[in-house]
Write a protein that holds these residues in place. Structure first.
Motif, mmCIF file in Angstrom:
data_model
loop_
_atom_site.group_PDB
_atom_site.id
_atom_site.type_symbol
_atom_site.label_atom_id
_atom_site.label_comp_id
_atom_site.label_asym_id
_atom_site.label_seq_id
_atom_site.Cartn_x
_atom_site.Cartn_y
_atom_site.Cartn_z
ATOM 1 N N LEU A 165 -2.334 5.110 6.776
ATOM 2 C CA LEU A 165 -1.171 4.509 7.230
ATOM 3 C C LEU A 165 -0.302 5.281 8.241
ATOM 4 C CD1 LEU A 165 0.166 3.688 3.374
ATOM 5 C CD2 LEU A 165 -0.802 1.999 5.226
ATOM 6 N N PRO A 166 -0.720 5.339 9.445
ATOM 7 C CA PRO A 166 -0.083 6.235 10.499
ATOM 8 C C PRO A 166 1.305 5.915 10.644
ATOM 9 C CG PRO A 166 -1.773 4.767 11.289
ATOM 10 C CD PRO A 166 -2.092 4.591 9.950
ATOM 11 N N GLU A 167 1.704 4.718 10.428
ATOM 12 C CA GLU A 167 3.025 4.180 10.886
ATOM 13 C C GLU A 167 4.118 4.831 9.837
ATOM 14 O OE1 GLU A 167 1.322 1.209 8.340
ATOM 15 O OE2 GLU A 167 0.645 2.555 10.086
ATOM 16 N N PRO A 187 0.947 -1.328 0.050
ATOM 17 C CA PRO A 187 -0.125 0.041 0.136
ATOM 18 C C PRO A 187 0.870 1.323 -0.068
ATOM 19 C CG PRO A 187 -0.908 -1.722 1.521
ATOM 20 C CD PRO A 187 0.275 -2.172 0.861
ATOM 21 N N LEU A 188 1.998 1.355 0.699
ATOM 22 C CA LEU A 188 2.781 2.470 0.717
ATOM 23 C C LEU A 188 3.435 2.492 -0.512
ATOM 24 C CD1 LEU A 188 4.294 4.803 2.053
ATOM 25 C CD2 LEU A 188 5.855 3.187 2.846
ATOM 26 N N GLY A 189 4.230 1.430 -1.189
ATOM 27 C CA GLY A 189 4.743 1.510 -2.347
ATOM 28 C C GLY A 189 3.656 2.210 -3.506
ATOM 29 N N ARG A 191 3.485 7.908 8.028
ATOM 30 C CA ARG A 191 3.525 9.152 7.986
ATOM 31 C C ARG A 191 4.666 10.212 7.675
ATOM 32 N NH1 ARG A 191 -0.286 13.107 10.389
ATOM 33 N NH2 ARG A 191 0.562 15.211 10.297
ATOM 34 N N ALA A 192 5.644 9.864 8.019
ATOM 35 C CA ALA A 192 6.812 10.415 7.817
ATOM 36 C C ALA A 192 7.415 10.461 6.237
ATOM 37 C CB ALA A 192 8.137 10.166 8.395
ATOM 38 N N ALA A 193 7.443 9.021 5.654
ATOM 39 C CA ALA A 193 7.512 8.983 4.237
ATOM 40 C C ALA A 193 6.589 9.536 3.514
ATOM 41 C CB ALA A 193 7.617 7.364 3.987
ATOM 42 N N LEU A 194 5.057 9.413 3.807
ATOM 43 C CA LEU A 194 4.050 10.248 3.003
ATOM 44 C C LEU A 194 4.169 11.748 3.127
ATOM 45 C CD1 LEU A 194 1.159 7.936 4.232
ATOM 46 C CD2 LEU A 194 2.259 7.810 2.008
ATOM 47 N N ARG A 195 4.791 12.161 3.898
ATOM 48 C CA ARG A 195 4.701 13.625 4.341
ATOM 49 C C ARG A 195 5.970 14.191 3.343
ATOM 50 N NH1 ARG A 195 5.074 17.433 9.595
ATOM 51 N NH2 ARG A 195 5.398 19.317 8.755
ATOM 52 N N LYS A 196 6.955 13.525 3.496
ATOM 53 C CA LYS A 196 8.217 13.879 2.824
ATOM 54 C C LYS A 196 7.936 13.832 1.185
ATOM 55 C CE LYS A 196 13.095 12.681 1.970
ATOM 56 N NZ LYS A 196 13.882 11.736 2.216
ATOM 57 N N GLU A 197 7.557 13.063 0.782
ATOM 58 C CA GLU A 197 7.283 12.610 -0.707
ATOM 59 C C GLU A 197 6.052 13.504 -1.204
ATOM 60 O OE1 GLU A 197 8.615 9.749 -3.279
ATOM 61 O OE2 GLU A 197 9.740 8.628 -1.767
ATOM 62 N N GLY A 198 4.946 13.236 -0.385
ATOM 63 C CA GLY A 198 3.697 14.036 -0.630
ATOM 64 C C GLY A 198 3.851 15.441 -0.849
ATOM 65 N N GLU A 199 4.376 16.326 0.204
ATOM 66 C CA GLU A 199 4.463 17.714 -0.109
ATOM 67 C C GLU A 199 5.384 17.990 -1.291
ATOM 68 O OE1 GLU A 199 5.959 19.098 4.041
ATOM 69 O OE2 GLU A 199 3.826 18.638 5.070
ATOM 70 N N LEU A 200 6.334 17.344 -1.513
ATOM 71 C CA LEU A 200 7.293 17.740 -2.625
ATOM 72 C C LEU A 200 6.506 17.422 -3.935
ATOM 73 C CD1 LEU A 200 9.969 18.258 -3.674
ATOM 74 C CD2 LEU A 200 10.792 15.929 -3.860
ATOM 75 N N TYR A 201 5.754 16.420 -4.108
ATOM 76 C CA TYR A 201 4.736 16.222 -5.181
ATOM 77 C C TYR A 201 3.840 17.430 -5.373
ATOM 78 C CZ TYR A 201 0.912 14.464 -7.974
ATOM 79 O OH TYR A 201 0.011 14.351 -8.954
#
Length: 270
Positions: free
Chosen positions: A241-243, A146-148, A245-255
């Motif tokens: 995917l609360p666990e 799901p994260l990938g 969050r850091a990866a989602l935030r890093k790439e999501g905000e950049l996107y």
């Protein structure tokens, strides 16, 4: 709902003033699927053209036509189609996109016997207003977590369009249908939700066509609305995917920063 090996698939087509464009081709392609157990729902959003006459001239018992008395807006019309669905699977289809004649067959065949998922994806192509193919993208998401899967969208590896997405009807209705704060990511919110909660099936082959033309709504929406809906979508992903969050935030905000810059460079209003 039919849960046999031959489940009913609903294809919802929301339309407004497209009788002289691609509407007939869209309906006929939906009815002409190699997979026969389909039912097509056309919801006419109070068109002012000859849409009623066109749809009623197509004689097929699998076609259901509804005409709204007033224009209820695009998002409400999406969900009206969904609420009429009585099949196990649901495809929401723009009135100018196209699916290959074996789209539904490829999707249903991708499911293992007795197995179900929240969502099924195929590869897709971009076409222009004259049906010229501008780009083709196979669905390379097979095997991704799901994260990938979400990070693949941020990285432009995974391309997601309504025309290449088949939803589990009951689960889509359960999560509230198509909705986001500004209804700009009203498709991606349920897409990521169902894929994360219930799993997905991936068809690698290109089986659907998204039509890109000057009337696509992304070119007319103020940037402020896109920013607000981008924050909303990120919050949904954090909850899913609360666990991570850091990866989602890093790439999501950049996107989303890159996307807002792209919109600004093309003169969209704030």
């Amino acid at each position: 709902m039919n849960s046999s090996s031959n489940p009913l698939v609903n294809i919802g087509i929301h339309t407004y003033n497209r009788a002289d464009a691609n509407l007939r081709n869209v309906i006929e392609r939906a009815l002409g699927q190699t997979y026969q157990n389909v039912e097509v729902i056309v919801s006419d959003n109070c068109s002012g053209d000859r849409t009623p006459e066109l749809v009623r001239s197509i004689e097929d018992p699998r076609l259901r036509y509804f005409r709204q008395e007033t224009n209820i807006g695009g998002n409400n019309n999406f969900n009206f189609c969904l609420n009429q669905a009585r099949g196990e699977w649901f495809l929401l289809f723009h009135d100018d996109d196209m699916i290959d004649e074996d789209f539904v067959e490829a999707c249903i065949s991708s499911l293992a016997p007795g197995h179900t998922v929240g969502i099924i994806f195929t590869g897709n192509r971009i076409i222009d207003e004259n049906d010229n193919v501008r780009e083709e993208r196979a669905n390379d998401a097979g095997g991704l977590s799901p994260l990938g899967f979400i990070l693949g969208w941020f990285r432009n590896i995974t391309t997601l369009y309504l025309c290449s997405t088949l939803y589990n009807t009951a689960r889509l209705q359960e999560v509230g249908g198509f909705a986001s704060k500004k209804n700009l990511y009203d498709d991606l919110v349920p897409t990521f939700t169902l894929a994360t909660k219930y799993g997905r099936a991936d068809v690698a082959e290109v089986k659907a066509s998204f039509r890109r033309h000057p009337e696509n709504r992304s070119s007319t929406i103020p940037i402020g609305f896109w920013i607000e809906d981008s924050h909303y979508l990120l919050d949904v992903l954090y909850r899913l995917l609360p666990e991570e969050r850091a990866a989602l935030r890093k790439e999501g905000e950049l996107y989303f920063c890159r996307k807002m810059y792209w919109y600004a460079s093309r003169g969209l209003a704030l």
